[in-house]
Design a protein around this motif. Structure first.
Motif, PDB file in Angstrom:
ATOM      1  N   SER A 167       0.832  -1.211   0.000  1.00  0.00           N
ATOM      2  CA  SER A 167       0.000   0.000   0.000  1.00  0.00           C
ATOM      3  C   SER A 167       0.862   1.255   0.000  1.00  0.00           C
ATOM      4  CB  SER A 167      -0.930   0.004   1.218  1.00  0.00           C
ATOM      5  OG  SER A 167      -1.802  -1.119   1.211  1.00  0.00           O
ATOM      6  N   GLU A 168       1.900   1.259   0.843  1.00  0.00           N
ATOM      7  CA  GLU A 168       2.783   2.424   0.903  1.00  0.00           C
ATOM      8  C   GLU A 168       3.484   2.654  -0.427  1.00  0.00           C
ATOM      9  OE1 GLU A 168       6.293   4.705   1.040  1.00  0.00           O
ATOM     10  OE2 GLU A 168       6.349   2.506   0.824  1.00  0.00           O
ATOM     11  N   LEU A 171       0.999   4.116  -3.148  1.00  0.00           N
ATOM     12  CA  LEU A 171       0.626   5.520  -2.962  1.00  0.00           C
ATOM     13  C   LEU A 171       1.832   6.450  -3.109  1.00  0.00           C
ATOM     14  CD1 LEU A 171      -1.953   5.127  -0.051  1.00  0.00           C
ATOM     15  CD2 LEU A 171      -2.393   5.525  -2.475  1.00  0.00           C
ATOM     16  N   ARG A 172       2.998   5.961  -2.761  1.00  0.00           N
ATOM     17  CA  ARG A 172       4.203   6.767  -2.989  1.00  0.00           C
ATOM     18  C   ARG A 172       4.435   6.948  -4.486  1.00  0.00           C
ATOM     19  NH1 ARG A 172       9.062   4.256  -3.011  1.00  0.00           N
ATOM     20  NH2 ARG A 172       8.240   2.702  -1.532  1.00  0.00           N
ATOM     21  N   GLN A 177       3.168  11.905  -0.316  1.00  0.00           N
ATOM     22  CA  GLN A 177       4.121  11.808   0.781  1.00  0.00           C
ATOM     23  C   GLN A 177       3.589  10.757   1.756  1.00  0.00           C
ATOM     24  OE1 GLN A 177       7.036  13.832   0.777  1.00  0.00           O
ATOM     25  NE2 GLN A 177       6.230  14.200  -1.285  1.00  0.00           N
ATOM     26  N   THR A 178       4.340   9.691   1.965  1.00  0.00           N
ATOM     27  CA  THR A 178       3.818   8.557   2.720  1.00  0.00           C
ATOM     28  C   THR A 178       4.527   8.367   4.052  1.00  0.00           C
ATOM     29  OG1 THR A 178       5.361   7.025   1.629  1.00  0.00           O
ATOM     30  CG2 THR A 178       3.210   7.350   0.587  1.00  0.00           C
ATOM     31  N   LEU A 180       4.785   5.127   6.977  1.00  0.00           N
ATOM     32  CA  LEU A 180       4.469   3.718   7.216  1.00  0.00           C
ATOM     33  C   LEU A 180       4.978   3.310   8.590  1.00  0.00           C
ATOM     34  CD1 LEU A 180       3.562   0.862   6.303  1.00  0.00           C
ATOM     35  CD2 LEU A 180       5.818   0.600   5.237  1.00  0.00           C
ATOM     36  N   ASN A 196       8.300   8.211   3.075  1.00  0.00           N
ATOM     37  CA  ASN A 196       8.517   8.147   1.623  1.00  0.00           C
ATOM     38  C   ASN A 196       9.396   6.965   1.234  1.00  0.00           C
ATOM     39  OD1 ASN A 196       6.965  10.496   1.207  1.00  0.00           O
ATOM     40  ND2 ASN A 196       8.745  11.787   1.618  1.00  0.00           N
ATOM     41  N   VAL A 246       2.787  14.055   6.393  1.00  0.00           N
ATOM     42  CA  VAL A 246       2.592  13.079   5.325  1.00  0.00           C
ATOM     43  C   VAL A 246       1.168  13.198   4.773  1.00  0.00           C
ATOM     44  CG1 VAL A 246       4.276  11.505   6.317  1.00  0.00           C
ATOM     45  CG2 VAL A 246       1.873  11.263   6.938  1.00  0.00           C
ATOM     46  N   VAL A 248      -0.468  10.501   3.563  1.00  0.00           N
ATOM     47  CA  VAL A 248      -1.143   9.272   3.971  1.00  0.00           C
ATOM     48  C   VAL A 248      -0.273   8.551   4.988  1.00  0.00           C
ATOM     49  CG1 VAL A 248      -0.138   8.054   1.993  1.00  0.00           C
ATOM     50  CG2 VAL A 248      -2.105   7.055   3.182  1.00  0.00           C
ATOM     51  N   CYS A 363      -5.921   1.028  -1.489  1.00  0.00           N
ATOM     52  CA  CYS A 363      -5.387   2.258  -2.092  1.00  0.00           C
ATOM     53  C   CYS A 363      -6.417   2.920  -3.001  1.00  0.00           C
ATOM     54  CB  CYS A 363      -4.118   1.946  -2.877  1.00  0.00           C
ATOM     55  SG  CYS A 363      -2.715   1.487  -1.840  1.00  0.00           S
TER      56      CYS A 363
END
Length: 648
Positions: A167-168, A171-172, A177-178, A180, A196, A246, A248, A363
């Motif tokens: 998922s990270e 979306l990255r 900007q992620t 986790l 990120n 971030v 997400v 996502c």
């Protein structure tokens, strides 16, 4: 008292020092920016730091004494923190590096003080601990801001970390900007916090860590003592993600769901439940229905939920919980290989198609609910995936899960006299520790070792130029070598080897794979201390190996089908008189499994992990036609310890 804002000195401006504006001190109810440390008046800055730690006598009497980390350690931590707050754009000199390292080691000591030796609570204790999390949020000033995080919350028994990682990465790749948060870490606690796609830097970690630590310590009272380790780590994750702003935040549940520390999030954007199974039964319950109920505790009103295909008992519980909350619960189908357009998933194993399918659904829902799905107006989701999704799925990486590590030690150059005379050593690492995950691990290991030249779909290969390394011009071609498969195993004592070993043995045997030797060894990691990735590795062999001896006994009984008394006599007759590679991995020893009488054990207990790695390396140094394929499994702690040794 009104505390004045102090100005940056001209010298600070001249050296182009940038401040971390998100870092703040709290003192006497006032928020003081970190730039205070740049005061032209050292006296005022020192007075302010003293004010930060000062509390009234009345308050001290009411407080429960927080964990101690030692005066000398705290002094080093404060020195390191002062330097970090001052910041610099240039390279660190030796003294600054020492301060940074010193503060980091102090942080690890502080974290270790939060480890409770009590068994994990249940019932009212779990409820009490969970309720405390809201008090901690308020103490840190995060309670009013946490709602601004756009969170994906994921629980489950198997595949949580993989689904979070997929998922990270997706979306990255979508340009977001992620943040986790996963657990556990393998070598360094900073692995739990990815910004990120990269572990948080040591400097940023320390800035956020000490700010949280001092605030919670200052407000620690009987009704709100210092948090436990995972509580603190969760709070730190929320603090980091808010400070780093971030887009997400993906949160992996630590244990269960209903009373997990991460469940303080009141309204995530979307929630997901990965595959469910029987694990942590002493905490979550002894039936799949009870475990499913705990996992479904992350469902929230008005928040869509997704899961994967489950057994009927588990699915019934999840559907019932979703129905009571009047929320949609969708079952995400496993991702079809055609949707990848010829690419391979970054995480190995057929089971990852299930996790990838859930990640895609999560996502897509997150993008839709946050108004960002318009970026993919013409996509036909049923037949193909957008390019950012494909890039994320194919580049996702999670250490310690289906990971291949070709040992980087240059055996040929270490001993010039052995030039052209060195074997090959490859580690296959997977932290499987449940019967279900052990079966998956065995299937992956069997597939990947059939052809050592297989491409990256077989697992993450640690060494970038893996194929070149397999054919070292100074050594023998790997195709000329004889392969022997070695098991390197340990598990926590709460695990039942009678459930783990049959899955491993039977799955490997059905794929034509047998282990020439099984090695049982204690982990280096302790459960009462958090080490940094750079912590010294002890070669002490005076460890208690009674649990490893028990594992060996169960293994031999399953392999040979002998009675316990026969096994004991067999093991006692083959005590290692000298721990040498010649004795442990001799050709005779490695071939004993083929003898009709099965007179000798095909296993050994070794009292030290560093010694084990040394013996394996010595073996391939001394045997030019031998390739050892070592499966490391049973515990993520063991996997992390092996990686620390190999990467030194």
């Amino acid at each position: 008292m009104e505390i004045p804002y102090l100005h940056l000195s001209p010298r600070a401006h001249q050296t182009n020092i940038r401040l971390s504006h998100r870092s703040q001190f709290y003192t006497s109810g006032h928020v003081v920016p970190s730039s205070i440390l740049y005061s032209e008046s050292k006296r005022q800055a020192a007075a302010l730091r003293g004010e930060f730690h000062r509390r009234s006598a009345t308050q001290v009497k009411k407080e429960k004494k927080p964990p101690k980390i030692g005066a000398r350690t705290q002094e080093r931590a404060d020195l390191g923190l002062q330097y970090l707050e001052m910041g610099t754009n240039g390279l660190l000199d030796c003294q600054q590096q020492d301060l940074l390292s010193s503060s980091y080691e102090a942080a690890m000591e502080a974290l270790s003080s939060l480890i409770t030796k009590r068994k994990r609570g249940n019932g009212s204790k779990r409820t009490e601990k969970f309720d405390q999390m809201f008090g901690y949020l308020q103490a840190l000033g995060l309670d009013q801001h946490i709602a601004s995080l756009k969170i994906i919350h994921i629980a489950g028994t198997k595949g949580k970390g993989s689904t979070c990682t997929f998922s990270e990465a997706i979306l990255r790749e979508c340009g977001l900007q992620t943040g986790l948060f996963t657990s556990p870490h393998l070598m360094d606690v900073r692995e739990r916090y990815r910004i990120n796609g990269s572990d948080i830097s040591r400097k940023k970690f320390l800035l956020h860590f000490w700010e949280c630590w001092h605030q919670l310590k200052a407000k620690s009272v009987n009704d709100l003592p210092m948090p436990t380790l995972f509580q603190f780590l969760t709070l730190l994750a929320l603090k980091i993600f808010l400070s780093e702003k971030v887009d997400v935040a993906i949160l992996e549940v630590g244990l269960g769901g209903r009373f997990d520390s991460t469940n303080v999030v009141k309204e995530p954007v979307v929630t997901g439940i990965t595959s469910l199974g029987m694990d942590h039964m002493e905490i979550l319950g002894d039936t799949i229905e009870k475990i499913s109920f705990e996992k479904a505790g992350i469902f929230k009103p008005h928040v869509p939920a997704f899961t994967v295909p489950q057994c009927s008992e588990a699915m019934s519980v999840l559907c019932d919980r979703a129905s009571k909350l009047m929320i949609p619960l969708e079952v995400a189908p496993p991702l079809g290989s055609k949707a990848l357009k010829g690419l391979h998933l970054g995480l190995a194993g057929d089971h990852q198609f299930i996790n990838a399918g859930l990640a895609v659904a999560l996502c897509r829902c997150w993008l839709r609910r946050t108004g960002r799905l318009d970026s993919f107006p013409n996509e036909n989701w049923d037949s193909t995936l957008p390019e950012p999704f494909l890039r994320g799925l194919s580049t996702a990486h999670l250490s310690g899960r289906a990971q291949i590590f070709h040992d980087e030690l240059d055996y040929c150059s270490e001993r010039p006299e052995n030039k052209n005379h060195s074997g090959d050593l490859i580690f296959y690492l997977d932290g499987a520790h449940s019967p279900e995950s052990m079966e998956v691990c065995a299937r992956w290991f069997s597939n990947v070792t059939r052809d050592v030249h297989s491409s990256h779909e077989n697992g993450y290969i640690e060494k970038a130029d893996f194929h070149k390394n397999l054919k070292n011009e100074n050594c023998h071609n790997v195709a000329d070598k004889v392969s022997r498969k070695i098991l390197l195993f340990n598990c926590m004592e709460v695990r039942d080897p009678h459930l783990l070993f049959p899955q491993l043995i039977n799955t490997c045997a059905s794929n034509g794979v047998q282990f020439a030797k099984a090695l049982f060894v204690p982990s280096m990691s302790t459960y009462h201390k958090i080490d940094s990735g750079a912590s010294a590795i002890s070669s002490d062999i005076s460890q208690d190996v009674s649990w490893q001896t028990n594992l060996q006994r169960v293994w031999e009984k399953l392999i040979h089908g002998k009675k316990d008394a026969t096994i004991d006599n067999c093991l006692n007759s083959e005590k290692l008189t000298s721990l040498s590679s010649a004795g442990l991995f001799s050709e005779d020893s490695l071939q004993r499994r083929d003898q009709a009488e099965n007179k000798f054990p095909n296993s050994a207990v070794i009292p030290s992990l560093p010694l084990t790695v040394k013996l394996l390396r010595d073996c391939v140094r001394e045997n030019p036609t031998l390739r050892l394929q070592v499966l490391v499994t049973g515990s993520l702690h063991l996997v992390g310890d092996v990686l620390r040794l190999l990467k030194r």
